[in-house]
Scaffold this active site. Structure first.
Site, PDB file in Angstrom:
ATOM      1  N   CYS A 131      -2.095  -5.584  24.857  1.00 38.38           N
ATOM      2  CA  CYS A 131      -2.696  -5.959  26.141  1.00 38.38           C
ATOM      3  C   CYS A 131      -3.031  -4.715  26.955  1.00 38.38           C
ATOM      4  O   CYS A 131      -2.151  -4.148  27.613  1.00 38.38           O
ATOM      5  CB  CYS A 131      -1.746  -6.878  26.904  1.00 38.38           C
ATOM      6  SG  CYS A 131      -2.393  -7.334  28.520  1.00 38.38           S
ATOM      7  N   CYS A 134      -2.410  -5.072  30.713  1.00 33.85           N
ATOM      8  CA  CYS A 134      -0.996  -5.033  31.120  1.00 33.85           C
ATOM      9  C   CYS A 134      -0.451  -3.612  31.047  1.00 33.85           C
ATOM     10  O   CYS A 134       0.298  -3.183  31.918  1.00 33.85           O
ATOM     11  CB  CYS A 134      -0.124  -5.904  30.212  1.00 33.85           C
ATOM     12  SG  CYS A 134      -0.825  -7.461  29.742  1.00 33.85           S
ATOM     13  N   ASP A 135      -0.781  -2.876  30.006  1.00 36.41           N
ATOM     14  CA  ASP A 135      -0.083  -1.616  29.718  1.00 36.41           C
ATOM     15  C   ASP A 135      -0.921  -0.354  29.901  1.00 36.41           C
ATOM     16  O   ASP A 135      -0.390   0.755  29.818  1.00 36.41           O
ATOM     17  CB  ASP A 135       0.440  -1.643  28.267  1.00 36.41           C
ATOM     18  CG  ASP A 135       1.402  -2.799  28.039  1.00 36.41           C
ATOM     19  OD1 ASP A 135       2.087  -3.173  29.010  1.00 36.41           O
ATOM     20  OD2 ASP A 135       1.458  -3.327  26.920  1.00 36.41           O
TER      21      ASP A 135
END
Ligand code: NAP
Length: 301
Positions: A131, A134-135
């Site tokens: 992701c 997200c990261d």
């Protein structure tokens, strides 16, 4: 006892909730992870009509709020046993008891596929991610790579350009599968592309330090130093524990009314066998599935 249980709170499930509630059904949505599914993890959506650009999180939050205003119930729990046979369907949850209804809409979506490499799961959180939204921010000023050639990989690579010192897109063929507009943006960006290449090894002890690439045409091996590897090689439909529905390649087979092979069971969104997996087709599926459930329940009332 509900009229309809909707499994999954992504765009398909939430839209099914809106249509079910507006059609007078007592609906409950069961979600085991976060609301919004994969769409919520998309940094920017540029092809949902009405929004030139909107974050996935914002879009699904708006759909969720609409759903809640209409009185749809939400159960945030893991369905541990789903029984789809017979006139009364049941969903046993880990902590919230057993839910029953006369119809079920499966909108469980799909999960990112893994590369299947040794130590891939051990390095999750240590450089391997599924992701970018997200990261990505964890890789400020670091070299990263993205594996895949589809829309997700192209969008991830362009998104990571904002943070990383360099982004390499690793694709196993010599042409991207991504939409032309994204392929053009990649060509005009600073993203380097390793064409005809696959990752054969993840290197580094506790944290990723490099990946070994193999050129599939020449067989040549090379080392690409990266701190982050974002895997975007497609999806696996989330159908675990859904016994009895006909599948094709893992995806649920439906007709145009979103009916599955089991009476009273409908499917919508990415979990369904279909050609175009987009938020707009997921929401359309959800609407149709709910309308079909309404029709069925009114006929059998
Ligand atoms: P996808 O379209 O299935 O693309 C997967 C990519 O990964 C392909 O390029 C494939 O290579 C490659 N691949 C598959 N297995 C691999 C492996 N083991 N090793 C290396 N490479 C591998 O998946 P996606 O990009 O996640 O998209 C999923 C769906 O969501 C698609 O329908 C897509 O259009 C949609 N989506 C749309 C948008 C948008 O419209 N903005 C954004 C994201 C996703 P090949 O090309 O050689 O098969």
């Amino acid at each position: 006892m509900y009229d309809v249980i909707i499994l999954g709170a992504g765009p398909a499930g939430l839209t099914a909730g809106i249509y079910a509630a507006r059609g007078g059904l007592n609906a409950v949505i069961v979600e085991s992870k976060a609301v919004g599914g994969q769409a919520a993890l998309t940094a920017e959506i540029e092809n949902y009509p009405g929004f030139e650009s909107v974050s996935g999180f914002e879009l699904v939050s708006l759909i969720q709020a609409q759903c809640e205003r209409l009185g749809v119930a939400f159960v945030y729990d893991n369905p541990v046993n789903v029984s789809l046979d017979g006139n009364i369907k049941s969903v046993k949850t880990a902590y919230s008891g057993v839910l029953e209804a006369r119809a079920v809409i499966i909108a469980t979506g799909a999960m990112p596929r893994t590369l299947g490499l040794p130590r891939e799961s051990a390095l999750m959180g240590g450089g391997v991610s599924y992701c970018a939204t997200c990261d990505g921010a964890f890789f400020k000023g670091k070299a990263v790579a993205v594996v895949g050639g589809g829309n997700t990989a192209a969008e991830d690579a362009l998104y990571l350009e904002k943070f990383a010192s360099s982004v390499t897109l690793i694709h196993r063929r010599d042409a991207l599968r991504a939409d032309a507009i994204l392929a053009k943006r990649i060509a005009e960006s600073t993203v380097k592309v390793a064409w005809d290449s696959v990752v054969t090894q993840l290197n580094g002890e506790k944290k990723l330090s490099s990946v070994t690439l193999k050129n599939v045409k020449t067989g040549e091996l090379s080392d690409l130093p990266v701190s982050g590897l974002f895997v975007a090689v497609g999806q696996t439909p989330a159908t675990e524990g859904l016994r009895g529905v006909e599948l094709d390649g893992g995806y649920i087979v439906t007709d145009e009314e979103m009916r599955t092979s089991l009476p009273g069971v409908f499917a919508a969104g990415d979990v369904r066998k279909k050609t175009l997996r987009q938020v707009v087709t997921a929401t359309a599926d959800g609407a149709i599935a709910a309308e079909s459930a309404i029709k069925l329940l009114n006929t059998n009332a």
